[in-house]
Design a protein around this motif. Structure first.
Motif: not given
Length: 354
Positions: A167-169, A276-281, A283, A286
């Motif tokens: 995942f990003d970040r 998990y699918n909502k982590i990148t949404k 901010s 981080d």
């Protein structure tokens, strides 16, 4: 007090004490014996009853690198079936099946039979007679638990490790899951590095604490047998210590071969979609630490507010099923930790299903 001064009757009393208390470590300290001595007596009693406790076998020096004929054949048969695996992998597999042997002992056998290189093992496997290869019994558990008949919390628990993604970040996330098939109670632990996975340390610190809190025990524990994560279930001594201390029947089963994993897979899909699918949404999430803290809240909410949709516990939450069992076991519910009592009050107040 030395173990040698105990007679057969006293040894039997010590074994019964550990069984009743479900705490081998405490029993050993109480009677002044080592864990090694306790398990030696236990094996002797299981094999020959009271007579086994009276037999005094001469002590032989332990030679971990010397392999007896039976284990040697197990190593060779394993190589015939899985020639791509080296000494470390063979060590993990045989250890899980109860064989006491060091990694160096396995390497010595491979070297003696000129199987230390992968190419040599591949040739050995191809040329080995199939009848000899098939002599090895398939030890993976095929036990049928009444096809998932719901008995009581702790009767059948499954555990596995999954790679949830990058995942990003945040980076990579590995998830250990502990799932009670009767109450649907779930516990998870996240790791951001595969080499940091230490489930038995977590099991001892977190799960044993919960068992004591609710006065529960585990009867059957099934660990998922996957090639990539299997070593993390068998490495170190903590694995055997916990299983023996808590008198747990432990099995390894591949998820591809048994339907008992279905509910946990459904839960993981639910986690993927709803968390998990909502982590990148989000901010605010981080860092790995923040993700882990947020997931703990998410799972805690699930345990106390989600409603079981089928089976004899339909309409109840996992927490309600666990607490009912705790009450049946005469747990003092008035002394539950404050965070549990607070969540119970919230769930009884009619909060929406998590």
């Amino acid at each position: 007090m030395k173990a040698g001064v105990f007679n057969a009757h006293t040894k039997y009393i010590i074994l019964k004490h550990a069984l009743k208390e479900k705490n081998v470590t405490h029993t050993c300290k109480l009677f002044g014996i080592s864990r090694m001595t306790y398990y030696k007596w236990k094996r002797a009693y299981q094999k020959n009853g009271m007579m086994g406790l009276e037999i005094k076998e001469p002590q032989k020096p332990q030679m971990p690198n010397k392999v007896d004929e039976v284990i040697e054949q197990e190593i060779l048969l394993y190589v015939a079936r899985h020639p791509e695996d080296g000494p470390k992998r063979i060590y993990y597999e045989l250890m899980a099946e109860g064989f006491e042997i060091g990694e160096s002992g396995i390497y010595n056998v491979l070297r003696r039979y000129k199987l230390s290189r992968k190419e040599q093992r591949m040739d050995y496997s191809e040329n080995k007679d199939m009848q000899i290869k098939s002599r090895r019994k398939h030890r993976e558990s095929t036990i049928c638990f009444d096809r998932m008949k719901e008995i009581y919390p702790g009767f059948l628990v499954t555990q596995r490790i999954d790679f949830m993604g990058t995942f990003d970040r945040i980076g990579k996330i590995y998830q250990y899951s502990f799932y009670d098939t009767t109450s649907k109670w779930v516990v998870v632990k996240l790791y951001n590095k595969k080499q940091d996975i230490d489930i038995w340390n977590f099991f001892e610190l977190k799960l044993v604490y919960l068992l004591k809190t609710f006065n529960l025990s585990i009867k059957n524990l099934v660990s998922e047998r996957t090639k990539i994560f299997f070593p993390y279930f068998v490495k170190g001594n903590k694995y055997k210590e916990i299983i023996e201390d808590l008198n747990i029947n432990h099995y390894f089963v591949s998820s591809e071969k048994d339907t008992l994993w279905n509910d946990m897979k459904v839960f993981n899909e639910y986690l993927m979609n709803e968390f998990y699918n909502k982590i990148t949404k989000n901010s605010a999430l981080d860092s790995f630490f923040k993700v882990e803290r947020e997931l703990n809240k998410f799972v805690r909410n699930y345990n106390f507010t989600s409603v079981i949709s089928n089976g004899k516990n339909a309409g109840k939450t996992p927490a309600e099923v666990v607490l009912k069992r705790a009450a049946e076991n005469n747990a003092d519910l008035d002394t539950l930790p404050l965070w549990i009592q607070a969540l119970l009050n919230v769930s009884r107040g009619g909060d929406k299903d998590g």
